[in-house]
Write an enzyme that holds these catalytic residues in place. Structure first.
Site, PDB file in Angstrom:
ATOM      1  CB  SER A   1       5.853  -2.209   3.343  1.00  0.00           C
ATOM      2  OG  SER A   1       7.108  -2.565   3.835  1.00  0.00           O
TER       3      SER A   1
ATOM      4  CE1 TYR B   1       6.084  -6.497   0.030  1.00  0.00           C
ATOM      5  CE2 TYR B   1       7.709  -5.215   1.235  1.00  0.00           C
ATOM      6  CZ  TYR B   1       6.469  -5.796   1.159  1.00  0.00           C
ATOM      7  OH  TYR B   1       5.579  -5.657   2.203  1.00  0.00           O
TER       8      TYR B   1
ATOM      9  CE  LYS C   1       3.564  -3.882   0.126  1.00  0.00           C
ATOM     10  NZ  LYS C   1       2.130  -3.995   0.379  1.00  0.00           N
TER      11      LYS C   1
END
Ligand SMILES: NC(=O)c1ccc[n+]([C@@H]2O[C@H](COP(=O)([O-])OP(=O)(O)OC[C@H]3O[C@@H](n4cnc5c(N)ncnc54)[C@H](O)[C@@H]3O)[C@@H](O)[C@H]2O)c1
Length: 311
Positions: free
Chosen positions: A185, A198, A202
């Site tokens: 991402s 998150y 990533k």
């Protein structure tokens, strides 16, 4: 004295590398423009290969599966949601005349991944393309997430990739070719404020793929096993993400990209053995540049953009 000299030598080397950065970046941009204009990069064929797409039942994974099927790949939809995975697999085999099969698997469970590989070899043959796409992006309560949901995110976004790479790389090493794709991402190349968990998963995927890429290049016999890391911004494939984007200050700096176009771009990257792809294209170079900024300036700009205006 000897130690001091070698330290000095290493410092000098690092300074030289740093001074060479603008030239390296200029050459890389020129090469990209040249490839875009003249399409000089050769394209490989993946027809007939077996591709495993984790989280392929819906969203970006489904769109990637469709594009792989268009290239003549046989598709394994490896998803925790069997019903939707079967629907997608049926759609692929009906529409593109390829073998497509759904398997219920929690990719964060090592033993299930080992079992999955055994079943695929028995049912279809050895998979040589792996797309690590399954991911969790949002929590039920984003401001105070339950620790179990946090653990689940880490397990699916990071641990699963370690397991699937480990298991499926063995097939690729035996066959002497393959391709591993990681859907990271932009949160893997630039911090995603208010989303520390998150962002961490990533960023970790980026590290995992960088080591894998370098390790494979160390051995000549693995030269036909390639890697691609993908760093997309927001996509229109996920209603919850669109809702979050709309209601947050991120809408000031980001738009949702069309999932179908992103899937096509990823397949183009696989066919051309591109090692890093960002969507939008310029984001990767931009993030590498902002990494060079003094942190105070970078943080000040981010704060200015993302903090809601005072009433
Ligand atoms: N949607 C976005 O805006 C966006 C942006 C950047 C990156 N990404 C990344 O792209 C990937 C796909 O995103 P999406 O929006 O299509 O997600 P999605 O939620 O629509 O689909 C994810 C799929 O993964 C499956 N899955 C979840 N946990 C699993 C597990 N343990 N084992 C097997 N399958 C599991 C789900 O059942 C689902 O089919 C994710 O890795 C995400 O982080 C998405």
């Amino acid at each position: 004295m000897m130690k001091r000299c070698s330290e000095l030598y290493l410092d000098m080397l690092m300074i030289l590398v740093m001074l060479g950065t603008p030239i390296a970046m200029f050459l890389s941009v020129m090469l990209k423009i040249y490839n875009r204009l003249f399409g000089s990069k050769s394209v490989k064929s993946i027809a007939g290969e077996i591709a495993v797409v984790t989280g392929g039942a819906r969203g970006l994974g489904k769109l990637i599966s469709i594009e792989l099927a268009k290239q003549g790949c046989h598709i394994v939809i490896a998803d925790i949601d069997l019903k939707q995975a079967e629907e997608t697999a049926n759609y692929l085999s009906d529409s593109y005349k390829v073998n497509a099969k759904a398997y219920k698997v929690d990719v964060s469970n090592y033993e299930e991944v080992v079992e999955l590989n055994k079943n695929i070899i028995h049912d279809l043959g050895k998979a040589t393309i792996l797309v690590n796409n399954a991911g969790i992006m949002l929590f039920t309560d984003p401001s105070n997430p339950d620790w179990k949901e946090v653990q689940r995110m880490i397990n699916v976004n990071l641990t699963a990739n370690i397991w699937t790479n480990r298991v499926f790389l063995e097939n690729m090493k035996e066959v002497g070719k393959g391709h591993i794709v990681a859907i990271s991402s932009v949160a893997g190349i630039t911090p995603f404020p208010f989303h520390p968990e998150y962002t961490s998963t990533k960023y970790a995927i980026r590290g995992l793929m960088q080591v894998l890429r370098i390790d494979l290049k160390m051995e000549e016999k693995f030269r036909n096993i390639k890697t691609t890391s993908v760093f997309p911004t927001f996509l229109n494939t996920n209603a919850n993400i669109l809702e979050m984007l709309k209601s947050s200050t991120f809408s000031k700096i980001a738009v949702a990209h069309d999932g179908e176009k992103v899937a096509k771009r990823i397949i183009q990257g696989i066919l051309q053995n591109e090692e890093e792809i960002s969507v939008p294209e310029i984001k990767l170079a931009f993030s590498k540049c902002t990494d060079l900024w003094p942190v105070e300036i970078f943080d000040r700009i981010v704060k200015r953009i993302l903090l809601k205006e005072e009433k």
